[in-house]
Design an enzyme around this catalytic site. Structure first.
Site, short mmCIF file in Angstrom:
data_model
loop_
_atom_site.label_atom_id
_atom_site.label_comp_id
_atom_site.label_asym_id
_atom_site.label_seq_id
_atom_site.Cartn_x
_atom_site.Cartn_y
_atom_site.Cartn_z
N HIS A 439 102.45 3.97 51.50
CA HIS A 439 103.50 4.48 52.37
C HIS A 439 103.60 6.01 52.32
CE1 HIS A 439 105.66 0.37 51.48
NE2 HIS A 439 104.73 0.24 52.41
N PRO A 440 102.50 6.74 52.55
CA PRO A 440 102.63 8.20 52.49
C PRO A 440 103.51 8.72 53.62
CG PRO A 440 100.48 7.61 53.38
CD PRO A 440 101.14 6.33 52.94
#
Ligand SMILES: Cc1cc2nc3c(=O)[nH]c(=O)nc-3n(C[C@H](O)[C@H](O)[C@H](O)COP(=O)(O)OP(=O)(O)OC[C@H]3O[C@@H](n4cnc5c(N)ncnc54)[C@H](O)[C@@H]3O)c2cc1C
Length: 499
Positions: A439-440
């Site tokens: 989940h950058p």
């Protein structure tokens, strides 16, 4: 057919947010819209079959980024999968659907993005996505709701300690991505063109304004003109990288400086996570003689929405306080009712299940930059040791929660098991094994302060006719999975851009 060389709007990237922003512009009849996607179409059976995401990861439909070596994880480089096709990372993800907590958005402190502002946008997105409970979870996943007094009907929530079967963006047990819900309907009804297999190398800038994009490929560069402007929706890695490649960013990260925007690539973060493996005869899905019949019947069962192929791998989740001290959940666990070999062998025999712990609101921050022409992605894992402590405590609590939830169906923990009984051993285990939840976010943070590279109305600061709309805009990651918030950002950005 040769694509026309000019459109009113060009959206870079047909990912979760890009599909929503492109459809929003086209539906408002804001002008002609072209979406340019580096990867191929999503017309591949592995995209539709929920379990097949495990074969898409590492394939040509994944960018297969690697982080820089990070001190917080013993100098390891970790994998950063990102979808490279129509639908973006939403075409290779597990489809778990969470909005996040109201306080996540209020905490962003960005005008126009409080919970009161974004809730209606989530509702509009969900009217098209129709997230729903998994039709036929594995019996082990169905045990999760025993924790925290749930009744199994409601999905778990990051707002309070809870566990159970998740909601998913699936229809008829198949993937239903932003490409299905937004892009294709808008392309069939409105002036929206989707161009696949073309990578945008740079922005075409003129007098401080984005006038189009420059496509790379065999032979000469091709310029496509954007009469009204360009929208960056290339994701939290791709969007800042495109700015840096166009000479827009901090002075130490671009070679030919066009515009100084210090915040580009800063504030990179993700949910750090670490897993626990359990193995026991005939527990979760796995490769055993007894399950051979189930695997043979799997294609037929997929048609009925049952069995391993219909499973998006992650089936359930739990939110809890890592230290169990009664305060709000600060970690999320994903539950996968499949045997996953802890040495990383994809096809190891055995039966079992897996659960991880991810820090919901990490404090650590890293940075994406270009060094000597190379992309350098430092996720900053455990730069702030508070994240390491929370994750370590969370794994101890997960151990006891899993025993409670699985009851008489529990399988023995095989990893880390005896290798992590003391706090120090578990901490060392986390440093040696942690990755992220994929989940950058945060590399083009929205804000009112001059250091924020993007304004609350999604304009890239310092460049005219250029907007950004994707997960990179989040000032801080939401407390759960990021696909729904990314779509909400794209959906909401369209209204600002069209205005
Ligand atoms: C393996 C995996 C599992 C996940 N599981 C979940 C989950 O279950 N639930 C959840 O909520 N979230 C999950 N996520 C996260 C979620 O999918 C992402 O947060 C979300 O898709 C991000 O959307 P985005 O629009 O910001 O970027 P993306 O969806 O990644 O879209 C970016 C698009 O831009 C394209 N692009 C990039 N650079 C260029 C260029 N130069 N030229 C042209 N095109 C370009 C890319 O190919 C891609 O299509 C997962 C992610 C991964 C990778």
């Amino acid at each position: 057919m040769t694509a026309p060389m000019a459109y009113d709007y060009i959206v870079v990237g047909a990912g979760s947010a890009g599909c929503a922003v492109a459809a929003g512009l086209a539906e408002r009849q804001a002008g002609s819209v072209a979406v340019i996607e580096a990867g191929p179409s999503d017309a591949h059976p592995f995209v539709k079959i929920p379990m097949a995401l495990m074969w898409l990861m590492g394939s040509r439909r994944d960018w297969r980024f690697k982080s820089a070596p990070m001190a917080g994880v013993n100098g390891r480089r970790i994998n950063i999968p990102r979808g490279r096709m129509v639908g973006g990372s939403g075409s290779i993800n597990s489809m778990v659907w969470f909005r996040g907590r109201a306080s996540d958005f209020d905490g962003w402190n960005v005008p126009g993005w409080s919970w009161a502002d974004v809730e209606p946008a989530f509702e509009e997105v969900e009217a098209k996505i129709t997230p729903n409970r998994l039709a036929a979870p594995h019996p082990l996943t169905d045990r999760l709701h025993r924790l925290f007094g749930g009744n199994g009907a409601a999905p778990p929530s990051p707002d309070y300690e809870s566990a159970g079967v998740c909601h998913f963006n699936m229809r008829n047990s198949r993937r239903w991505s932003a490409a299905d819900a937004f892009l294709r309907p808008a392309a069939s009804d409105h002036d929206l063109t989707v161009i696949t297999g073309r990578i945008v190398r740079r922005l075409h800038l003129d007098k401080g304004c984005a006038k189009g994009v420059i496509l790379g490929g065999a032979g000469e560069d091709t310029v496509i003109t954007a009469r009204k402007g360009v929208i960056l929706s290339a994701g939290a890695i791709g969007s800042p990288d495109l700015l840096l490649r166009s000479g827009i960013g901090p002075a130490d990260s671009v070679t030919q400086q066009t515009v100084v925007v210090d915040g580009v690539g800063q504030n990179l973060h993700d949910h750090p996570g670490c897993g626990m493996h359990f193995a026991g005869a005939e527990t979760g899905y796995g490769l055993t003689l007894k399950q051979a019949g189930q695997w043979l019947a799997a294609p037929l069962n997929l048609m009925r929405g049952r069995g391993p192929l219909a499973s998006p791998t992650v089936e359930g989740a739990a939110f809890f306080n890592a230290r169990g001290d009664g305060s709000d959940p600060d970690v999320q666990s994903h539950f996968i009712p499949f045997f996953m070999n802890h040495a990383g062998h994809r096809y190891a025999p055995g039966s079992g299940y897996f659960a991880d712990v991810c820090v919901c609101r990490p404090k650590s921050r890293g940075r994406l930059m270009r060094r000597n022409g190379q992309l350098h992605i430092d996720l900053g894992l455990f730069k702030d040791e508070a994240d390491l402590d929370t994750l370590t405590h969370g794994l101890f609590r997960l151990r006891s929660l899993m025993a409670d939830a699985m009851g008489d169906a529990a399988a023995p923990e095989v990893y880390p098991a005896g290798a992590a009984t003391s706090h120090d051993d578990m901490r060392a285990h986390v440093r040696a094994n942690a990755g992220t939840a994929y989940h950058p976010v945060g590399t083009l943070r929205m804000g009112t302060d001059p250091d924020a590279p993007v304004t609350p109305t999604c304009d890239v600061r310092g460049v005219g006719s250029l907007w950004a709309a994707d997960a990179s805009l989040m000032p801080a990651v939401t407390s759960a999975n990021t696909n729904a918030p990314a779509m909400m950002i794209g959906h909401r950005a369209a209204s600002f851009i069209a205005a």
